[in-house]
Design a protein around this motif. Structure first.
Motif, PDB file in Angstrom:
ATOM      1  N   SER A 119       0.841  -1.211   0.000  1.00  0.00           N
ATOM      2  CA  SER A 119       0.000   0.000   0.000  1.00  0.00           C
ATOM      3  C   SER A 119       0.872   1.254   0.000  1.00  0.00           C
ATOM      4  O   SER A 119       0.567   2.244  -0.686  1.00  0.00           O
ATOM      5  CB  SER A 119      -0.925   0.008   1.218  1.00  0.00           C
ATOM      6  OG  SER A 119      -1.822  -1.078   1.168  1.00  0.00           O
ATOM      7  N   GLY A 217      -5.603   1.995   2.424  1.00  0.00           N
ATOM      8  CA  GLY A 217      -6.500   1.879   1.276  1.00  0.00           C
ATOM      9  C   GLY A 217      -6.528   3.188   0.505  1.00  0.00           C
ATOM     10  O   GLY A 217      -5.802   4.143   0.835  1.00  0.00           O
ATOM     11  N   SER A 236     -11.004   1.313  -2.280  1.00  0.00           N
ATOM     12  CA  SER A 236     -10.378  -0.002  -2.104  1.00  0.00           C
ATOM     13  C   SER A 236     -11.383  -0.954  -1.468  1.00  0.00           C
ATOM     14  O   SER A 236     -12.206  -0.544  -0.643  1.00  0.00           O
ATOM     15  CB  SER A 236      -9.154   0.102  -1.190  1.00  0.00           C
ATOM     16  OG  SER A 236      -8.125   0.829  -1.792  1.00  0.00           O
ATOM     17  N   TYR A 242      -7.685  -2.955   5.892  1.00  0.00           N
ATOM     18  CA  TYR A 242      -8.646  -1.880   5.614  1.00  0.00           C
ATOM     19  C   TYR A 242     -10.073  -2.357   5.876  1.00  0.00           C
ATOM     20  O   TYR A 242     -10.582  -3.236   5.186  1.00  0.00           O
ATOM     21  CB  TYR A 242      -8.511  -1.411   4.167  1.00  0.00           C
ATOM     22  CG  TYR A 242      -9.537  -0.364   3.751  1.00  0.00           C
ATOM     23  CD1 TYR A 242      -9.661   0.829   4.453  1.00  0.00           C
ATOM     24  CD2 TYR A 242     -10.375  -0.574   2.658  1.00  0.00           C
ATOM     25  CE1 TYR A 242     -10.581   1.797   4.080  1.00  0.00           C
ATOM     26  CE2 TYR A 242     -11.303   0.388   2.269  1.00  0.00           C
ATOM     27  CZ  TYR A 242     -11.402   1.568   2.992  1.00  0.00           C
ATOM     28  OH  TYR A 242     -12.325   2.522   2.615  1.00  0.00           O
TER      29      TYR A 242
END
Length: 637
Positions: A119, A217, A236, A242
Motif C-alpha cells: 500500500s 487503502g 479499495s 482496511y
C-alpha cells in the motif's frame, strides 16, 4: 512471538510517556495528580478513565481496562505485544533489532506487513505519477481547479493513477512486489483466465491512513466526465488492513486539532475535508460516503465528545442520513448540525465565501440536532395531523437514544414547544417505546434499558470463604506493590515486615501466589521490587492485575490543606494498615484450617487419632480467638 532484545524493550518502556501515548488517542484533562478522560474502550457519560503520569499506568474504573503504555496501544489498536512495542519505538525514534521470531509469528507478521508495504509503494507510485509523469498534469489541473494548494496536496499525499490498464501492477511486479499482495489489497484485479489489471485507472488518488498514519487503502475520483459506466468515486475493497466501517478519512491529519478544539466537523467527501483543512478548519473528517458506523463514532470519541455534522443543501440527503445521527446520540456524544444553502456543500461554499466568512457561518448556523430534526419534521407536517403524529414519534425516537436523562428532559421541553404539544404526552410516548423495547430481545443500550424500568435486584449473596481469602491475599499484594520500601519502623520496610510475618503462610490464589514468588525472587537477588517490575512484566495477567492494584479512583482534594484540615492518608497509617492486613489473612487462614480439620475429624474412627485431631482443632481455635481479639473481631466461643 518475535523476540525483541530486553535492553531495547527496557529503552522503549523508559521513554514511553503514558500521558503522551494516551494523549494521541483521547483528550486528557488534569484533575488532582492524575489525568482523566471518557474511556476510549466503552461508552460513558462522565470520565472514569484515569492516567497516572507518576506510575506510568492507565485504568478505567468503568470497564476495567488497565495497563502501561504498551498495553494501551495493544488495546486501542488491537495489536500484539511486539507490534505495540514497535509502534512506540517508531514514535520515540528507537531502532528495534529482532532475534529469532517463531515461524508462526514471523509468517503472520510478514503477511500483514506485506499489505502495508504494498500500500505504501502504491501511494508513492501515485504521487510520483502526479508530480513527475507527463500525464500527471491531468490530475494536477483537476486539483488546482478545485482550489487545492501544493501544501495541501503534499500533506494529504494525493496522487494520480495513469489511464493505463497495468501501470501500477507492472511497476510493482518489476520492483519485486508479489502479485498476491497487490491482489489482497485490491490494487490489482485478477480474472479467472489469469488476466490482471489495475483497479484504479485515470483517477485522482486519495490515500486513506489509519490513526497511526499508515496507508491502508485508497479513494479515487474519475476524471472522465463522459464515462457513464464507471462510478465517479471508487474505493479499495475490504482487506486485512482496511475495514471501512472503522476508518475516517482525514482523521490522521485531524487528530491533534480535534483534541485542541474539542470539536469534530463531520463531512461527506474527500474534497470537503481538504478544502476545510486548507481553510484553517483542521478538525474535520469524512465518512467517505458510507453510512456512519459505531466504530467510526468511537474513533471520534477518543478525541472529543462534540460533533458538528455539515450537511449539503440537499433535503433528501439530510433525511437519509438522520439515522446515523441517532447512533451518535446513542453513544452519548453531543451533536450539532449546520446546513448550507441549496446546491452548496462544504467544499463549494468555502470556495465561494472564503475562509473567514465560512467560519462565521458555522458559528451562526449551528444548532443542536434534536432542535434541527424537530423543526425539519414540524415544517413538513404542518397542517397534516397524521404526518404530525408520525413526525413526533420520529423525534421522540431520537430523543430516546440520549443516555443523559437531563438532556432528554430539556429536549422534550423544546420539542413540545415546537410541535405545540404537552410535554407529558411526549414523555408518555417515550415510556411506551421503552416498555416495548424491554419486551423484545435487548439490542440497544443497557443504560437505556435500565433507566426508567430498573430490574429487580437479587439479594446479595454472602461472600464465600474463598472470596474473602482472595480479598485478603489481594490486599497484601496491593500494599507490597504500592509501598515496598516504605519504613514502618526503624530498619523495617513494608516488604520485609510482611514477608517475615507471612513466611509460613501459603497463598492459595494462584495469581497472588505468583506475585509473592516474584517478590521473593527479587529480594533473594537483594533487589527491592518496584511497581515498574510488575507493570512492565511480560505476562499480561500480571501486568493487568498490577495496574489494577496500583490504581485508585479517589484522590484527596487539596482544599482540605487549604482550609488547614488534616486528613490522614493510607501512607500516614501504613504501619497500622500493614499489621491489620497481615492479621486478617492469618485469621482467615486459621479459620479455613479449622474447617479442614473438622472435616477430617468426621472421618476418623480411631479414638487416639480422634484425640489428636481434637487437640489440633482446640489449638487452632485458641489461635483464631487470639487473632480475632487483636483485630477486634467478636468470635463465638
Amino acid at each position: 512471538m518475535s523476540l525483541i532484545p530486553k535492553e531495547t524493550v527496557d529503552q522503549i518502556l523508559a521513554q514511553a510517556d503514558i500521558t503522551e501515548v494516551v494523549g494521541d488517542f483521547v483528550s486528557l484533562k488534569k484533575k488532582g495528580q492524575n489525568m482523566w478522560a471518557c474511556c476510549p474502550f466503552h461508552h460513558e457519560k462522565s470520565p472514569s478513565f484515569s492516567v497516572s503520569p507518576a506510575k506510568g499506568i492507565y485504568k478505567c474504573f468503568g470497564c476495567g481496562k488497565a495497563g502501561n503504555s504498551v498495553q494501551f496501544i495493544m488495546d486501542v489498536e488491537g495489536t500484539s505485544f511486539p507490534e505495540a512495542l514497535k509502534y512506540l519505538a517508531k514514535k520515540y525514534g528507537i531502532e528495534v533489532p529482532e532475534d529469532n521470531p517463531t515461524p508462526e509469528y514471523a509468517k503472520e507478521q510478514s503477511e500483514r506487513d506485506s499489505l502495508f508495504i504494498v500500500s505504501d509503494f502504491a501511494n508513492k507510485h501515485f504521487q510520483e505519477r502526479l508530480h513527475k509523469h507527463d500525464h500527471g498534469s491531468i490530475g494536477q489541473s483537476y486539483l488546482k481547479q478545485r482550489g487545492l494548494s501544493g501544501n495541501t496536496i503534499r500533506k494529504f499525499e494525493l496522487g494520480y493513477s495513469l489511464d493505463e490498464w497495468t501501470d501500477l501492477t507492472d511497476t510493482a511486479l518489476k520492483a519485486g512486489y508479489q502479485q498476491k499482495y497487490l491482489e489482497a489489497t485490491g490494487l490489482t484485479i485478477v480474472k479467472e483466465e489469469g488476466k490482471k489489471f489495475d483497479r484504479f485507472r485515470g483517477r485522482v488518488m486519495f490515500p486513506i491512513h489509519n490513526v497511526s498514519g499508515r496507508v491502508i487503502g485508497f479513494g479515487a475520483r474519475t476524471l472522465k466526465s463522459n464515462d457513464k459506466k464507471s462510478p465517479k468515486y471508487l474505493n479499495s475493497p475490504e482487506s486485512d488492513i482496511y475495514h471501512k466501517s472503522n476508518v475516517l478519512y482525514g482523521l490522521y491529519q485531524a487528530k491533534q486539532a480535534l483534541r485542541m478544539q474539542d470539536m469534530c466537523y463531520m463531512v461527506e467527501g474527500y474534497l470537503d475535508v481538504l478544502s476545510l483543512h486548507q481553510g484553517g478548519i483542521e478538525n474535520v473528517v469524512a465518512s467517505s460516503g458510507t453510512s456512519l458506523t459505531e466504530g467510526q463514532i468511537k474513533l471520534i470519541a477518543r478525541y472529543t465528545q462534540n460533533i458538528t455534522v455539515l450537511y449539503d443543501g440537499d433535503a433528501a440527503g439530510i433525511k437519509a442520513s438522520l439515522r446515523g445521527i441517532d447512533l451518535i446520540l446513542e453513544n452519548g456524544l453531543n451533536v450539532d448540525v449546520v446546513t448550507f444553502p441549496e446546491g452548496e456543500d462544504p467544499d463549494s461554499y468555502i470556495q465561494k465565501v472564503g475562509d473567514t466568512a465560512f467560519k462565521t457561518y458555522l458559528k451562526e448556523h449551528a444548532q443542536d440536532f434534536i432542535s434541527f430534526k424537530t423543526s425539519l419534521y414540524a415544517a413538513e407536517a404542518k397542517g397534516n395531523p397524521v404526518r404530525k403524529a408520525e413526525a413526533i414519534r420520529e423525534v421522540v425516537t431520537s430523543i430516546a437514544k440520549i443516555p443523559d436523562s437531563i438532556k432528554r428532559t430539556v429536549f422534550f421541553r423544546s420539542c413540545s414547544l415546537i410541535f405545540d404539544i404537552d410535554e407529558q404526552v411526549l414523555i408518555s410516548e417515550y415510556n411506551k417505546m421503552q416498555l416495548q423495547e424491554r419486551q423484545q430481545p435487548k439490542t440497544g443500550s443497557p443504560e437505556l434499558d435500565q433507566m426508567h424500568f430498573p430490574e429487580e435486584v437479587e439479594p446479595e449473596k454472602p461472600a464465600s470463604d474463598t472470596d474473602v481469602l482472595v480479598r485478603y491475599e489481594r490486599e497484601i499484594v496491593r500494599m507490597l506493590l504500592n509501598y515496598p520500601d516504605r519504613m514502618l519502623e526503624e530498619g523495617m520496610t513494608t516488604c520485609q515486615y510482611m514477608l517475615e510475618q507471612l513466611e509460613d503462610v501459603e497463598f492459595r490464589t494462584p495469581l497472588y501466589s505468583r506475585f509473592m514468588e516474584l517478590i521473593k525472587e527479587k529480594l533473594c537477588d537483594s533487589v527491592v521490587p518496584t511497581a515498574e517490575d510488575f507493570i512492565n512484566y511480560p505476562d499480561q495477567e500480571i501486568r493487568t492485575e498490577a495496574t489494577n492494584l496500583l490504581s485508585d479512583p479517589h484522590e484527596l482534594s487539596h482544599n482540605w490543606e487549604t482550609h488547614s484540615i488534616f486528613v490522614p492518608t493510607e501512607l500516614d497509617l501504613l504501619p497500622y494498615g500493614a499489621e491489620r492486613a497481615v492479621l486478617r489473612l492469618k485469621w482467615r487462614n486459621v479459620e479455613l484450617l479449622m474447617k479442614t480439620e473438622m472435616e477430617k475429624l468426621r472421618l476418623v474412627t480411631d479414638p487416639q487419632e480422634q484425640d489428636r485431631q481434637l487437640n489440633t482443632i482446640l489449638m487452632l481455635k485458641t489461635l483464631h480467638s487470639q487473632l480475632g481479639d487483636m483485630l477486634g473481631i467478636v468470635v463465638n466461643r
